[in-house]
Write a protein that holds these residues in place. Sequence first.
Motif, PDB file in Angstrom:
ATOM      1  N   ARG A 120       0.053  -0.844  -0.344  1.00 38.06           N
ATOM      2  CA  ARG A 120       0.004   0.181  -0.110  1.00 38.06           C
ATOM      3  C   ARG A 120       1.053   1.169   0.077  1.00 38.06           C
ATOM      4  O   ARG A 120       0.404   2.185  -1.035  1.00 38.06           O
ATOM      5  CB  ARG A 120      -1.136  -0.130   1.601  1.00 38.06           C
TER       6      ARG A 120
ATOM      7  N   ARG B 209       2.462   1.508  -3.328  1.00 36.06           N
ATOM      8  CA  ARG B 209       1.556   2.581  -4.626  1.00 36.06           C
ATOM      9  C   ARG B 209       1.533   3.660  -3.638  1.00 36.06           C
ATOM     10  O   ARG B 209       1.091   4.801  -5.024  1.00 36.06           O
ATOM     11  CB  ARG B 209       0.344   1.721  -4.770  1.00 36.06           C
TER      12      ARG B 209
ATOM     13  N   THR C  92       2.348   6.599  -6.279  1.00 34.47           N
ATOM     14  CA  THR C  92       1.272   7.771  -7.089  1.00 34.47           C
ATOM     15  C   THR C  92       1.633   9.611  -6.138  1.00 34.47           C
ATOM     16  O   THR C  92       1.125  10.767  -6.546  1.00 34.47           O
ATOM     17  CB  THR C  92      -0.311   7.761  -6.462  1.00 34.47           C
TER      18      THR C  92
ATOM     19  N   PRO D 156     -10.581   3.252   0.650  1.00 37.85           N
ATOM     20  CA  PRO D 156      -9.654   2.375   0.426  1.00 37.85           C
ATOM     21  C   PRO D 156      -8.372   3.585  -0.989  1.00 37.85           C
ATOM     22  O   PRO D 156      -8.258   2.578  -1.110  1.00 37.85           O
ATOM     23  CB  PRO D 156     -10.053   1.249  -1.002  1.00 37.85           C
ATOM     24  N   ILE D 157      -8.777   4.346  -1.317  1.00 37.62           N
ATOM     25  CA  ILE D 157      -8.103   5.203  -1.912  1.00 37.62           C
ATOM     26  C   ILE D 157      -7.017   5.203  -1.368  1.00 37.62           C
ATOM     27  O   ILE D 157      -6.889   5.610  -0.049  1.00 37.62           O
ATOM     28  CB  ILE D 157      -9.491   6.464  -2.388  1.00 37.62           C
ATOM     29  N   GLU D 158      -5.685   5.604  -2.102  1.00 33.49           N
ATOM     30  CA  GLU D 158      -3.875   5.509  -1.154  1.00 33.49           C
ATOM     31  C   GLU D 158      -3.778   6.625  -2.345  1.00 33.49           C
ATOM     32  O   GLU D 158      -2.724   7.265  -1.449  1.00 33.49           O
ATOM     33  CB  GLU D 158      -3.222   4.457  -2.212  1.00 33.49           C
ATOM     34  N   SER D 159      -4.062   7.368  -3.068  1.00 36.48           N
ATOM     35  CA  SER D 159      -3.587   8.222  -4.056  1.00 36.48           C
ATOM     36  C   SER D 159      -3.815   9.889  -3.641  1.00 36.48           C
ATOM     37  O   SER D 159      -5.375  10.015  -3.635  1.00 36.48           O
ATOM     38  CB  SER D 159      -3.888   7.929  -5.181  1.00 36.48           C
TER      39      SER D 159
ATOM     40  N   VAL E  20      -5.717  11.272  -6.830  1.00 38.32           N
ATOM     41  CA  VAL E  20      -7.002  10.693  -6.708  1.00 38.32           C
ATOM     42  C   VAL E  20      -7.929  11.971  -5.713  1.00 38.32           C
ATOM     43  O   VAL E  20      -8.951  12.485  -5.881  1.00 38.32           O
ATOM     44  CB  VAL E  20      -7.382   9.384  -6.898  1.00 38.32           C
TER      45      VAL E  20
ATOM     46  N   GLY F 228      -6.987   9.952 -11.999  1.00 34.20           N
ATOM     47  CA  GLY F 228      -7.194   8.094 -11.966  1.00 34.20           C
ATOM     48  C   GLY F 228      -5.816   7.649 -13.108  1.00 34.20           C
ATOM     49  O   GLY F 228      -5.488   6.349 -12.376  1.00 34.20           O
ATOM     50  N   SER F 229      -5.462   8.575 -13.301  1.00 33.64           N
ATOM     51  CA  SER F 229      -3.840   8.292 -14.312  1.00 33.64           C
ATOM     52  C   SER F 229      -2.932   8.855 -13.902  1.00 33.64           C
ATOM     53  O   SER F 229      -2.737  10.091 -12.819  1.00 33.64           O
ATOM     54  CB  SER F 229      -3.808   9.639 -15.970  1.00 33.64           C
TER      55      SER F 229
END
Lengths: 410, 410
Positions: free
Chosen positions: A133, A136, A140, A328-331, A334, A395-396
Amino acid sequence: MIDLVVVGAAEAATMAGPAPRLGPALGNAGLVHDAYVAVDGGRILGVGPMTAIPRDWRLAREVYDAAGQTVLPGFVDPHTHVVHAGDRTGEFRERLRGLSYAEIGRRGGGILSTVAATRAATGDRLVAEARPRLRRMLATGTTTAEVKSGYGLTTEDELKMLDAIARLDEPVELVATLLGGHEVPMEARADPEHYVNLVVNEMTPAAARQGIARFCDVFCESGVFDADQSRRMLRAGLEAGLQPRLHADQLTGCGGAELAAAVGARTADHLEQVSEAGIRAMAGAGVMAVLLPGASFFLGIEHAPARRLIDAGVAVALGTDCNPGSCPIESMAVIVGLACVALRLTPEEALCAATLNAAWALNVHDRLGSLEPGKQADLIAIADRDPAAIPYRFGSNLVTAVWKRGQRVV
Amino acid sequence: MIDLVVVGAAEAATMAGPAPRLGPALGNAGLVHDAYVAVDGGRILGVGPMTAIPRDWRLAREVYDAAGQTVLPGFVDPHTHVVHAGDRTGEFRERLRGLSYAEIGRRGGGILSTVAATRAATGDRLVAEARPRLRRMLATGTTTAEVKSGYGLTTEDELKMLDAIARLDEPVELVATLLGGHEVPMEARADPEHYVNLVVNEMTPAAARQGIARFCDVFCESGVFDADQSRRMLRAGLEAGLQPRLHADQLTGCGGAELAAAVGARTADHLEQVSEAGIRAMAGAGVMAVLLPGASFFLGIEHAPARRLIDAGVAVALGTDCNPGSCPIESMAVIVGLACVALRLTPEEALCAATLNAAWALNVHDRLGSLEPGKQADLIAIADRDPAAIPYRFGSNLVTAVWKRGQRVV
């Protein structure tokens, strides 16, 4: 020869200046066009236009050509629960198939399922599960993150979680928060006061002695901990040297913002249901709002009133709330996108809230959160001439390079 | 020895079976536990449990150990505008600062600004600008995408766009659509009928002769093209051998779904404002709904009634709508996440809509969209044991490998 020079960046979004940014100043990204960033010994030596780069800084052990790219401070994520054991992907599926939270809880799901898995896990296991996690998050652009305990709910298991956070520090730099008041554990349901007393009299002093946590936090929410219980746990933290923060007014307005102001919390987080009086109290007491639009997005609930908070003079930061249940968003990229689309922040406001103001939330703004001489060289480059591409290309992953303390880590 | 064998995948989400999937069958991901996928000559030889892998397929020129991972068909994105010139990041910023679409249009923004930039661009320029977008799409698991023209709005410029699409084919395989009826160009505002006649009599036959486009499409919307104009353009396409699709009922309900059914369109796309009669007409005529939740998310408008469409027996696919104005999202994984969170599809439904059903939308389902013997070997692996991790880890790129025609491309 210096360690690193980033040259020819289309823009550097430096976020330079005093923290936290308030009101219209939140939208000032401190842009420098056609910019360089010079780094040595893990610190920023200078940032400025290429036309003014000192001769000594034109060569470096690493020269990064950022033509067509934008350079920014690494994201600081001021609110995560990224250390935990167990997997709740299946619960996400069940919820989408129409099962209610209550039914999921009856079937053994929800936060207490993560508590059971975390209690059963060794510290090594917590470290191993969190690594991908954090990897990642780093990929980002997150270079610093707060991580809360709160899935142990015994003194021993909370200290185990904090120890895992300490062992995971780097390359994403972690700031630990004791969240003993995350939930009433199953074995204390008959006598929640007993658990509050445990947090106040045993867990909080023990965490302070352990020396890892810098903050304490409580989930003040209808059916979890009320304002009085929350106040007692936060005061215990304050007395032990842990600065208070608060999960406030997420699902119901229960005076969380007012409590945060009354105890002098550094931040009140969530605030989807904050009252006007709560906003005024936060502004008056200088409590920062940490907004978590990923959680309101994932839960399908109302978003926090970001513009009203900003207009009232409350400083605003953004965090992921990364956790196995509600978000659960990690970025952080985002989250910056959600802040624009759902909270109606401008790209510059969202980026400042995700860097400089987020660093203030963690009391590391003297060292992190902006590209300024003397600050730690935590920076990212993205493949676009405009920093607004971060929310725009939702999201990119546009990140092309990440440096932590001047070392290339992505 | 065969070319490739993927071994020991925690799951293969094969999507095997006839297309399109309707009703409850949409939620069947065709899971195989502890799976292998064998590939040779760009085609899938077999998929099954490791316990049943034929001896000859245990060795291959490439052996990919998918332990702890899930293997799926590559995403098929059935609706994009990814080929275009110019940048509208600044317009996104202006809109968040409170400028209306109308005001942005008056200042030279909006779709006609992309038309101006695309007309001014050479084919080489269009190819160069689209490449990084397609590269990011590939990195997030898209192996096939539809791309529309529609920013030229002269016969010459529409053919130039279609030619660029042909030149960009591979590694993301592209399916081209003529979208001459995207907007009335500025020079035809005084006489839109003249432009419709141009599309009908000149542009559509010319595109058919060019031989790149397989579909034709029209933006049927209040203030753009009405149902009668749309019908004429789609019929011209049909006569020239281009199968009709339709941008239908996005901002206003104007009978788009009903028209799609009447002309026998393969798909009606958007459908945020579709009527009950339109849903019944689509079900009756076998018109597929291509839902684009990224656009409704970005515009902050109502989402399409996905569940009502599914329950009525309409086949549903998902697409990004990737375009510089209303939805810059490039990642089908993000769209799968939005489909779960915003459209309330289950993870399995969303994944099927993004693979097998999306392949049906493009009439390539005989060859693409599922992991079945004889189909083209377009597959992805993700770093999780559960395919639901794709929507769950919203905004994180879990893709660890992508193969196109059996060749590793990521």
